[in-house]
Scaffold this active site. Structure first.
Site, PDB file in Angstrom:
ATOM      1  N   PRO A   2       0.799  -1.213   0.000  1.00 41.15           N
ATOM      2  CG  PRO A   2       0.230  -0.838   2.201  1.00 41.15           C
ATOM      3  CD  PRO A   2       1.232  -1.513   1.355  1.00 41.15           C
ATOM      4  CD  GLU A   3       2.998   3.337  -4.067  1.00 39.71           C
ATOM      5  OE1 GLU A   3       3.138   4.511  -4.376  1.00 39.71           O
ATOM      6  OE2 GLU A   3       3.272   2.409  -4.833  1.00 39.71           O
TER       7      GLU A   3
END
Length: 275
Positions: A2-3
């Site tokens: 995840p960003e």
DNA sequence: GTTGATGTTGGATG
DNA sequence: GCATCCAACATCAA
């Protein structure tokens, strides 16, 4: 996984699924998941109510009604899932929170990189991980002057600098490649060589990419799923990440993949030239 | 079978 | 302080 956009999608999902729920039981199956004392974590979280869920950069902040917050980072492949289906629990489920409506909040993480820690909510700014974060896109602190001074301090490759969460936060390996492609900046350009125009473009496209990533429900290129089990769609709009050997959508030259600061890096050798 | 790479961060080492 | 390297871990592809 995840960003910033993916974490934001997870946050929104969890808000609708578990806000206001009481945690009636906590099971930690992988002790290293917890930074700090595990039994204290369990004691403090059990019986608390989830008041709100926030986010700072890629950190999820699960605020409890007892004055404490669970700081949760998903790192590469951490995933939350809210379900009453026991088959959702497998050997990669490292934390299981039972809720007062019979559902469970399950934390899955194949690579076991993710971490959780309990922190007094009023002292969150003192947490080392949170304290050092630079401004994130779409925030009021994310201004041209601020970004410029933070970037020009460094002589490393701009890609490496943008991945450094203390310079600015939220970008990860996918979105940073996309931002630099949009901004027509070669990833190995030295940060202190960038022009005002370059900084303006980094600012503009960081905001745009984060906004679009959120609107599309995040990027699912390996394994990312939100807390309801849905994949994102942002991967359909990427221009360089994972596109090596295919034509640049702007100029037609083939996208190349190199290593920058140890990370796989995708760029167009025609559009993005080192100055 | 072996090697290398994978949406990240933080600690150790110059 | 700054830059670089590596470790945490499991899986998949070459």
């Amino acid at each position: 996984m995840p960003e910033m956009p993916e974490v934001e999608i997870v946050r929104r999902g969890l808000m609708s699924q578990i806000q206001g729920r009481k945690i009636t039981n906590v099971e930690i199956r992988y002790q290293n998941l917890i930074t700090g004392d595990v039994s204290q974590f369990i004691d403090m979280v059990t019986g608390s109510v989830i008041e709100d869920i926030g986010r700072r950069a890629k950190f999820l902040l699960i605020h409890l009604d007892n004055g404490f917050t669970i700081i949760s980072h998903l790192r590469m492949e951490g995933k939350y899932r809210v379900s009453s289906d026991p088959s959702m629990i497998d050997k990669h489920s490292h934390a299981i929170f039972t809720l007062d409506n019979g559902q469970k909040l399950i934390y899955n993480d194949v690579r076991k990189f993710g971490r959780m820690q309990l922190w007094r909510t009023s002292d969150l700014i003192d947490n080392r991980s949170i304290a050092k974060l630079g401004p994130e896109p779409l925030s009021t602190e994310f201004t041209f002057d601020n970004l410029k001074s933070r970037i020009l301090r460094h002589r490393r490759d701009i890609k490496t600098v943008l991945l450094d969460q203390s310079v600015m936060s939220g970008l990860g390996n996918i979105y940073v490649d996309e931002v630099l492609w949009n901004a027509l900046i070669h990833p190995e350009t030295k940060a202190n060589h960038l022009s005002d125009e370059d900084i303006k473009n980094i600012l503009k496209y960081s905001n745009e990419e984060m906004k679009m990533g959120i609107a599309e429900g995040g990027s699912t290129v390996r394994s990312y799923l939100d807390s309801t089990g849905h994949a994102g769609h942002m991967q359909d709009f990427l221009h360089v990440y994972g596109k090596e050997g295919t034509p640049c959508s702007r100029c037609g030259n083939n996208i190349e993949k190199i290593k920058v600061g140890g990370r796989g890096t995708h760029f167009c050798p025609h559009c993005q030239v080192v100055k």
